[in-house]
Enzyme design. Structure first.
Site, PDB file in Angstrom:
ATOM      1  N   TYR A 128     -24.004  15.184  37.930  1.00  0.00           N
ATOM      2  CA  TYR A 128     -25.180  15.507  37.467  1.00  0.00           C
ATOM      3  C   TYR A 128     -26.247  14.377  37.625  1.00  0.00           C
ATOM      4  O   TYR A 128     -27.792  14.812  37.029  1.00  0.00           O
ATOM      5  CB  TYR A 128     -25.064  15.623  35.993  1.00  0.00           C
ATOM      6  CG  TYR A 128     -24.199  17.184  35.635  1.00  0.00           C
ATOM      7  CD1 TYR A 128     -23.388  17.361  36.608  1.00  0.00           C
ATOM      8  CD2 TYR A 128     -24.615  18.019  34.794  1.00  0.00           C
ATOM      9  CE1 TYR A 128     -22.390  18.529  36.311  1.00  0.00           C
ATOM     10  CE2 TYR A 128     -23.731  19.227  34.426  1.00  0.00           C
ATOM     11  CZ  TYR A 128     -22.816  19.564  35.438  1.00  0.00           C
ATOM     12  OH  TYR A 128     -22.117  20.705  35.105  1.00  0.00           O
ATOM     13  N   LYS A 175      -9.426  13.278  37.171  1.00  0.00           N
ATOM     14  CA  LYS A 175      -9.093  14.111  38.720  1.00  0.00           C
ATOM     15  C   LYS A 175      -8.890  12.617  39.545  1.00  0.00           C
ATOM     16  O   LYS A 175      -9.145  12.788  40.676  1.00  0.00           O
ATOM     17  CB  LYS A 175      -9.870  14.857  39.251  1.00  0.00           C
ATOM     18  CG  LYS A 175      -9.415  15.662  40.306  1.00  0.00           C
ATOM     19  CD  LYS A 175      -8.608  16.916  40.020  1.00  0.00           C
ATOM     20  CE  LYS A 175      -7.912  17.407  41.298  1.00  0.00           C
ATOM     21  NZ  LYS A 175      -6.990  18.133  40.939  1.00  0.00           N
ATOM     22  N   ASP A 208      -7.294  19.883  35.896  1.00  0.00           N
ATOM     23  CA  ASP A 208      -6.854  21.304  36.115  1.00  0.00           C
ATOM     24  C   ASP A 208      -5.618  21.727  35.252  1.00  0.00           C
ATOM     25  O   ASP A 208      -5.466  22.617  34.581  1.00  0.00           O
ATOM     26  CB  ASP A 208      -6.576  21.733  37.584  1.00  0.00           C
ATOM     27  CG  ASP A 208      -5.855  20.182  38.336  1.00  0.00           C
ATOM     28  OD1 ASP A 208      -6.027  19.101  37.697  1.00  0.00           O
ATOM     29  OD2 ASP A 208      -5.498  20.571  39.424  1.00  0.00           O
ATOM     30  N   ASP A 232     -18.613  19.744  30.980  1.00  0.00           N
ATOM     31  CA  ASP A 232     -19.407  20.952  31.087  1.00  0.00           C
ATOM     32  C   ASP A 232     -18.789  22.206  30.998  1.00  0.00           C
ATOM     33  O   ASP A 232     -18.708  22.893  30.205  1.00  0.00           O
ATOM     34  CB  ASP A 232     -20.593  20.876  32.031  1.00  0.00           C
ATOM     35  CG  ASP A 232     -21.540  21.811  32.023  1.00  0.00           C
ATOM     36  OD1 ASP A 232     -21.806  22.606  31.089  1.00  0.00           O
ATOM     37  OD2 ASP A 232     -22.428  21.794  32.888  1.00  0.00           O
TER      38      ASP A 232
END
Ligand code: NAI
Length: 341
Positions: A128, A175, A208, A232
């Site tokens: 972002y 991740k 995930d 988010d």
């Protein structure tokens, strides 16, 4: 008796349903007796029409002065146009922690009763930062920026919150199996901070898997610590546990400045129709009252809100009722009078 303090708060009503929900919240806060002087500013499309800028300099000056703002939703164009007002304000005031409590309201039936989660999202880094470019026609890139300073302070925020509010566990969501450098750095910083808090358990889940785990069993989580993009997405997923985006509050917090806002958008489809549910902004305003040390008023508004939800007689259409914004607001104000001070 010491005279009652007057707080000065910057108000950004926003677009679409923003002015309706902010008006509802101001009426309720007025009814608590807490003295707030509002400095009201337009931002977004409305500001551009009037001042040819999306965030007027006066608005920055106001937040610089007041250090606290309540913000309604602002329409943001997709795939072009001006950059998000929210992202701009977060960067400008270094509001590095996005804080979203996820808790069921009485009377709102969901598939997940009894959820009580805290989302702590890093708000200034990751993808972002807005460093995107088209290298050659047909190839675009985005830079993911992670710093030791940013990762450490957001981890410390999560653990400090856990310590102060008797929360038991922080899960760092990542991740790092794929993004070994960026998410790897986040994990190293989080582990280091975790060592300073032996009374708070620490665990790591891959993002995930986290989505699947959340949908299967959200009760295993207490505080979720996430970088910007995962935060988010996962925070909206978690909003569904308690009835959706129309209900959950949000706060953007920095060292010296705080902006409280509903997480839903400007809902142009229902704007101006007295259909908007002000609950999300009201719950954000409750967080603001706590930030202003108006704990008693915060508790009273929370109790009034829960009473109105439990009674189910004045709810808005999005949560299965048939009342308008103003009737719902009237009901909260009436309930406030029945809540002990
Ligand atoms: P949205 O949240 O505005 O609307 C999604 C759906 O939820 C619509 O059907 C809407 O009617 C309903 N809804 C949302 N808030 C509600 C409320 N308080 N009461 C009752 N129903 C409600 O999301 P959408 O349509 O994706 O975005 C519209 C605009 O808002 C876009 O320009 C977007 O960029 C902007 N936006 C602004 C945000 C902010 O300022 N914090 C956050 C998210 C979106």
């Amino acid at each position: 008796m010491t005279p009652q303090k007057t707080h000065t708060v910057t108000l950004i009503p926003g677009d679409g349903i923003g002015p309706e929900v902010t008006q509802a919240v101001i009426r309720i806060l007025n009814a608590t007796g807490v003295k707030i002087e509002w400095e009201r500013y337009a931002a977004g499309a409305e500001a551009f029409e009037k001042f040819k800028t999306y965030i007027p300099a006066d608005l920055y000056d106001s937040i610089d002065r007041t250090r606290v703002a309540l913000k309604g939703p602002v329409t943001t164009p997709v795939g072009g146009g001006f950059s998000s007002i929210n992202v701009t304000l977060r960067k400008k005031f270094d509001l590095y922690a996005n804080f979203r409590p996820i808790k069921n309201l009485p009377g709102i039936k969901t598939n997940y009763p009894g959820v009580d989660l805290i989302i702590v999202r890093e708000n200034t880094e990751g993808l972002y930062v807005g460093l995107e470019q088209e290298i050659v026609p047909g190839v675009a890139t985005a830079l993911k920026v992670v710093t030791e300073k940013g990762s450490t302070r957001i981890a410390r925020f999560a653990f400090e919150y856990a310590r102060q509010h008797d929360r038991k566990k922080v899960h760092c969501i990542h991740k790092a199996n794929i993004m070994k450098m960026t998410d790897g750095l986040i994990l190293r910083c989080s582990r280091k901070v975790a060592e300073e808090y032996p009374n708070v358990a620490y665990a790591e889940h891959i993002v995930d898997n986290t989505c699947m785990q959340l949908v299967t069993n959200p009760y295993q989580y207490d505080i979720l610590l996430l970088e910007n993009l995962y935060g988010d997405i996962v925070s909206d997923l978690c909003a569904a546990f308690v009835g959706g985006l129309g209900l959950v509050p949000g706060a953007n917090l920095g060292e010296s400045t705080a902006i409280f806002e509903a997480v839903h958008g400007s809902a142009p489809d229902i704007a101006g129709k007295n259909l908007a549910n002000p609950t999300a902004l009201l719950q954000s305003a409750i967080l603001m009252l706590r930030h202003l040390d108006e704990t008693e008023a915060a508790d009273r508004v929370q109790a009034a809100l829960e009473k109105v939800y439990a009674e189910k007689t004045a709810l808005t259409r999005d949560v299965g009722g048939s009342s308008g914004t103003s009737a719902f607001t009237d009901a909260i104000i009436a309930a406030l009078e029945t809540v002990p001070a």
